[in-house]
Scaffold this active site. Structure first.
Site, PDB file in Angstrom:
ATOM      1  N   SER A 158      -3.969 -28.038  26.401  1.00 32.35           N
ATOM      2  CA  SER A 158      -5.430 -28.073  26.381  1.00 32.35           C
ATOM      3  C   SER A 158      -6.008 -27.143  27.431  1.00 32.35           C
ATOM      4  CB  SER A 158      -5.881 -29.506  26.673  1.00 32.35           C
ATOM      5  OG  SER A 158      -7.261 -29.541  26.915  1.00 32.35           O
TER       6      SER A 158
ATOM      7  N   LYS B 196      -1.236 -33.265  30.453  1.00 24.22           N
ATOM      8  CA  LYS B 196      -0.914 -32.031  29.703  1.00 24.22           C
ATOM      9  C   LYS B 196      -0.212 -31.030  30.616  1.00 24.22           C
ATOM     10  CE  LYS B 196      -2.356 -33.208  25.714  1.00 24.22           C
ATOM     11  NZ  LYS B 196      -1.424 -33.322  24.592  1.00 24.22           N
TER      12      LYS B 196
ATOM     13  N   TYR C 251      -6.140 -37.127  31.917  1.00 23.85           N
ATOM     14  CA  TYR C 251      -5.685 -36.548  30.644  1.00 23.85           C
ATOM     15  C   TYR C 251      -5.159 -35.123  30.856  1.00 23.85           C
ATOM     16  CZ  TYR C 251      -6.126 -34.041  26.228  1.00 23.85           C
ATOM     17  OH  TYR C 251      -5.895 -33.222  25.151  1.00 23.85           O
TER      18      TYR C 251
HETATM   19  P1  NAD Z   1      -5.613 -37.155  17.083  1.00 20.74           P
HETATM   20  O1  NAD Z   1      -5.761 -38.386  17.888  1.00 20.74           O
HETATM   21  O2  NAD Z   1      -6.469 -36.983  15.888  1.00 20.74           O
HETATM   22  O3  NAD Z   1      -4.085 -36.960  16.628  1.00 20.74           O
HETATM   23  C1  NAD Z   1      -3.003 -37.393  17.412  1.00 20.74           C
HETATM   24  C2  NAD Z   1      -2.105 -38.225  16.498  1.00 20.74           C
HETATM   25  O4  NAD Z   1      -0.968 -38.649  17.254  1.00 20.74           O
HETATM   26  C3  NAD Z   1      -2.792 -39.471  15.972  1.00 20.74           C
HETATM   27  O5  NAD Z   1      -2.633 -39.522  14.569  1.00 20.74           O
HETATM   28  C4  NAD Z   1      -2.052 -40.630  16.664  1.00 20.74           C
HETATM   29  O6  NAD Z   1      -1.993 -41.772  15.832  1.00 20.74           O
HETATM   30  C5  NAD Z   1      -0.712 -40.003  16.951  1.00 20.74           C
HETATM   31  N1  NAD Z   1       0.001 -40.536  18.123  1.00 20.74           N
HETATM   32  C6  NAD Z   1      -0.479 -40.722  19.374  1.00 20.74           C
HETATM   33  N2  NAD Z   1       0.495 -41.198  20.175  1.00 20.74           N
HETATM   34  C7  NAD Z   1       1.614 -41.291  19.425  1.00 20.74           C
HETATM   35  C8  NAD Z   1       2.944 -41.682  19.694  1.00 20.74           C
HETATM   36  N3  NAD Z   1       3.311 -42.130  20.909  1.00 20.74           N
HETATM   37  N4  NAD Z   1       3.851 -41.636  18.699  1.00 20.74           N
HETATM   38  C9  NAD Z   1       3.493 -41.220  17.454  1.00 20.74           C
HETATM   39  N5  NAD Z   1       2.241 -40.846  17.142  1.00 20.74           N
HETATM   40  C10 NAD Z   1       1.310 -40.865  18.110  1.00 20.74           C
HETATM   41  O7  NAD Z   1      -5.805 -35.918  18.097  1.00 20.74           O
HETATM   42  P2  NAD Z   1      -5.926 -34.375  17.764  1.00 20.74           P
HETATM   43  O8  NAD Z   1      -7.324 -33.960  18.044  1.00 20.74           O
HETATM   44  O9  NAD Z   1      -5.320 -34.068  16.454  1.00 20.74           O
HETATM   45  O10 NAD Z   1      -5.030 -33.794  18.941  1.00 20.74           O
HETATM   46  C11 NAD Z   1      -3.662 -33.467  18.747  1.00 20.74           C
HETATM   47  C12 NAD Z   1      -3.093 -33.033  20.073  1.00 20.74           C
HETATM   48  O11 NAD Z   1      -3.861 -31.950  20.593  1.00 20.74           O
HETATM   49  C13 NAD Z   1      -3.112 -34.132  21.139  1.00 20.74           C
HETATM   50  O12 NAD Z   1      -1.932 -34.052  21.895  1.00 20.74           O
HETATM   51  C14 NAD Z   1      -4.314 -33.752  21.999  1.00 20.74           C
HETATM   52  O13 NAD Z   1      -4.171 -34.193  23.317  1.00 20.74           O
HETATM   53  C15 NAD Z   1      -4.293 -32.228  21.908  1.00 20.74           C
HETATM   54  N6  NAD Z   1      -5.601 -31.604  22.123  1.00 20.74           N
HETATM   55  C16 NAD Z   1      -6.670 -32.011  21.373  1.00 20.74           C
HETATM   56  C17 NAD Z   1      -7.934 -31.441  21.612  1.00 20.74           C
HETATM   57  C18 NAD Z   1      -9.139 -31.899  20.834  1.00 20.74           C
HETATM   58  O14 NAD Z   1     -10.252 -31.712  21.325  1.00 20.74           O
HETATM   59  N7  NAD Z   1      -8.994 -32.465  19.637  1.00 20.74           N
HETATM   60  C19 NAD Z   1      -8.098 -30.445  22.584  1.00 20.74           C
HETATM   61  C20 NAD Z   1      -6.979 -30.041  23.308  1.00 20.74           C
HETATM   62  C21 NAD Z   1      -5.722 -30.629  23.063  1.00 20.74           C
HETATM   63  N1  UFG Z   2     -22.016 -33.461  24.808  1.00 20.09           N
HETATM   64  C1  UFG Z   2     -23.282 -33.981  24.689  1.00 20.09           C
HETATM   65  N2  UFG Z   2     -23.429 -35.178  24.049  1.00 20.09           N
HETATM   66  C2  UFG Z   2     -22.367 -35.862  23.515  1.00 20.09           C
HETATM   67  C3  UFG Z   2     -21.073 -35.311  23.653  1.00 20.09           C
HETATM   68  C4  UFG Z   2     -20.929 -34.109  24.309  1.00 20.09           C
HETATM   69  O1  UFG Z   2     -24.266 -33.395  25.161  1.00 20.09           O
HETATM   70  O2  UFG Z   2     -22.569 -36.951  22.953  1.00 20.09           O
HETATM   71  C5  UFG Z   2     -21.839 -32.149  25.476  1.00 20.09           C
HETATM   72  C6  UFG Z   2     -20.955 -32.206  26.713  1.00 20.09           C
HETATM   73  O3  UFG Z   2     -21.714 -32.525  27.858  1.00 20.09           O
HETATM   74  C7  UFG Z   2     -20.362 -30.782  26.731  1.00 20.09           C
HETATM   75  C8  UFG Z   2     -20.282 -30.413  25.240  1.00 20.09           C
HETATM   76  O4  UFG Z   2     -21.172 -31.287  24.572  1.00 20.09           O
HETATM   77  O5  UFG Z   2     -21.275 -29.903  27.350  1.00 20.09           O
HETATM   78  C9  UFG Z   2     -18.885 -30.575  24.661  1.00 20.09           C
HETATM   79  O6  UFG Z   2     -18.421 -31.893  24.937  1.00 20.09           O
HETATM   80  P1  UFG Z   2     -17.170 -32.528  24.173  1.00 20.09           P
HETATM   81  O7  UFG Z   2     -17.060 -33.938  24.637  1.00 20.09           O
HETATM   82  O8  UFG Z   2     -17.283 -32.284  22.707  1.00 20.09           O
HETATM   83  O9  UFG Z   2     -15.942 -31.643  24.670  1.00 20.09           O
HETATM   84  P2  UFG Z   2     -15.384 -31.376  26.144  1.00 20.09           P
HETATM   85  O10 UFG Z   2     -15.481 -29.904  26.373  1.00 20.09           O
HETATM   86  O11 UFG Z   2     -15.985 -32.265  27.130  1.00 20.09           O
HETATM   87  O12 UFG Z   2     -13.844 -31.804  26.018  1.00 20.09           O
HETATM   88  C10 UFG Z   2     -13.065 -31.572  24.859  1.00 20.09           C
HETATM   89  C11 UFG Z   2     -12.087 -32.731  24.695  1.00 20.09           C
HETATM   90  C12 UFG Z   2     -11.013 -32.656  25.727  1.00 20.09           C
HETATM   91  C13 UFG Z   2     -10.339 -31.323  25.672  1.00 20.09           C
HETATM   92  C14 UFG Z   2     -11.351 -30.234  25.863  1.00 20.09           C
HETATM   93  C15 UFG Z   2     -10.632 -28.920  25.647  1.00 20.09           C
HETATM   94  O13 UFG Z   2     -12.750 -33.967  24.829  1.00 20.09           O
HETATM   95  O14 UFG Z   2     -10.041 -33.625  25.440  1.00 20.09           O
HETATM   96  O15 UFG Z   2     -12.409 -30.347  24.914  1.00 20.09           O
HETATM   97  O16 UFG Z   2     -11.384 -27.895  26.118  1.00 20.09           O
HETATM   98  F1  UFG Z   2      -9.406 -31.244  26.636  1.00 20.09           F
END
Ligand code: NAD
Ligand code: UFG
Length: 335
Positions: free
Chosen positions: A124, A152, A148
């Site tokens: 991330s 990572k 979190y």
């Molecule tokens: P998500 O929650 O939709 O998908 C993760 C999946 O993993 C889920 O289906 C959950 O049920 C499964 N899971 C969690 N723990 C598990 C375990 N111990 N064993 C088996 N399955 C498990 O999340 P996503 O948005 O698809 O994110 C996927 C990956 O990318 C995650 O590792 C997350 O941290 C990372 N990531 C996501 C974002 C984002 O904003 N979505 C940003 C940066 C990194």
């Molecule tokens: N925001 C609002 N209102 C809301 C939600 C978000 O104004 O209800 C704003 C936040 O303040 C920020 C922007 O929208 O300025 C984006 O916020 P998000 O919560 O959508 O995303 P973040 O950038 O805070 O974080 C996300 C994921 C993290 C990940 C990161 C990667 O939550 O897990 O992106 O860059 F690590």
């Protein structure tokens, strides 16, 4: 190639499964369903026209993982499974260290035991922390500001040591920026359980009438319109980035940290304005104070992915909003 997708029914895993299946890879999906639904598998089978192999199980179950790796002659693993709520990681850190760090170690041990050496890890942009300069490139110092993000970074460090000790491993840690959007069919998308933490799913639920208004967390940042700016990336671009990374780890040994972003920051108001066009309806908003732990602005330098993977994002903000709305509207029976 035979590929195991941990967390394969989640938001990013499911979209990546579509792209990889279309490219002819043989996929096995593993998920413990802690943040996803079995219905996603049916949708994936509909989209791909295949019957994807699925195991309900946990990455911490080393015996099960070894069995899957052997049975399906897995050649590469994409490790999506993880917990991703920044707020929950602060209130329940041990849950995050157990799932994200211990879970990853268990998976890597299983891979090592049966000689699977190609890995893509979902990292991330959070690993960078407070920007010392922007855009963040991959050599920007890493100093995450929440639990979190630390989980990572710790997994990245474990993988760096693993790669140093085992030069025949091929590892890509993909640092995602802000994934949003949905598959063009509208059948799969982001389905957070409970009230969404993130901007796009929250806006979707305001537009569909499930939530009354959007709370804008601060309009007094030193940004172009005072609201937070982020590098939103369409989940299908991200999925294609994984396909490019699979090709890369097939050709190269060693470890690389690679940003997956567009390099283009958009504000909260940019996203709301684009979404209002997609949904043809107004998004009520109320400006609140800043959300604790939020950074004003960050975005990716995306050059390394272009050079190493031959990949760059091509979908713009309007398509991100159009596809998110299509998914939400179908889910809620609004179209
Ligand atoms: P998500 O929650 O939709 O998908 C993760 C999946 O993993 C889920 O289906 C959950 O049920 C499964 N899971 C969690 N723990 C598990 C375990 N111990 N064993 C088996 N399955 C498990 O999340 P996503 O948005 O698809 O994110 C996927 C990956 O990318 C995650 O590792 C997350 O941290 C990372 N990531 C996501 C974002 C984002 O904003 N979505 C940003 C940066 C990194
Ligand atoms: N925001 C609002 N209102 C809301 C939600 C978000 O104004 O209800 C704003 C936040 O303040 C920020 C922007 O929208 O300025 C984006 O916020 P998000 O919560 O959508 O995303 P973040 O950038 O805070 O974080 C996300 C994921 C993290 C990940 C990161 C990667 O939550 O897990 O992106 O860059 F690590």
């Amino acid at each position: 190639m035979n590929i195991l997708l941990t967390g394969g029914l989640g938001f990013i895993g499911s979209h990546t499964a579509v792209v990889l299946a279309e490219q002819g890879h043989e996929l096995v999906l593993l998920d413990n369903l802690c943040n996803s639904e079995m219905t996603v598998l049916d949708k994936l089978n509909t989209i791909t026209g295949k019957n994807l192999a699925f195991y309900k199980g946990d990455v911490r179950d080393t015996a099960l993982i070894k069995e899957i790796l052997k049975t399906h002659q897995i050649e590469a693993v994409i490790h999506f499974a993880g917990l991703k709520s920044v707020a929950e990681s602060g209130s329940d850190p041990m849950k995050y260290y157990d799932n994200n760090v211990a879970g990853s170690i268990a998976l890597f041990e299983a891979m090592k035991a049966v000689d699977v050496k190609k890995l893509i890890f979902s990292s991330s942009a959070t690993v960078y922390g407070v920007p010392q300069y922007l855009p963040y490139d991959e050599v920007h110092p890493t100093c995450p500001i929440n639990t979190y993000g630390r989980t990572k970074l710790q997994v990245e460090e474990i993988l760096q040591d693993l790669a140093n000790a085992n030069p025949d491993w091929s590892i890509a840690c993909l640092r995602y920026f802000n994934p949003v959007g949905a598959h063009e069919s509208g059948l799969i998308g982001e389905m957070p359980k409970g009230v969404p933490n993130n901007l796009m799913p929250y806006v979707c639920q305001v537009a569909s009438g499930s939530l009354s208004h959007l709370n804008v967390f601060g309009d007094d940042y030193d940004t172009k319109d005072g609201t937070g700016e982020r590098d939103y990336i369409h989940v299908m671009d991200l999925a294609e980035g994984h396909a490019a990374a699979i090709a890369f780890v097939s050709r190269n040994a060693g470890i690389e940290m690679i940003n997956l972003g567009t390099g283009m920051p958009y504000s909260v108001y940019d996203l709301i304005n684009a979404f209002e066009k997609s949904a043809s309806r107004a998004i009520e908003r109320v400006v609140q104070g800043r959300r604790s732990g939020d950074l004003p602005i960050y975005y990716a330098k995306a050059d390394k992915a272009r050079v190493l993977l031959g990949w760059q994002a091509s979908r713009g903000l309007q398509l991100m909003c159009d596809s998110s709305w299509k998914f939400q509207a179908l889910l809620k029976g609004l179209c």
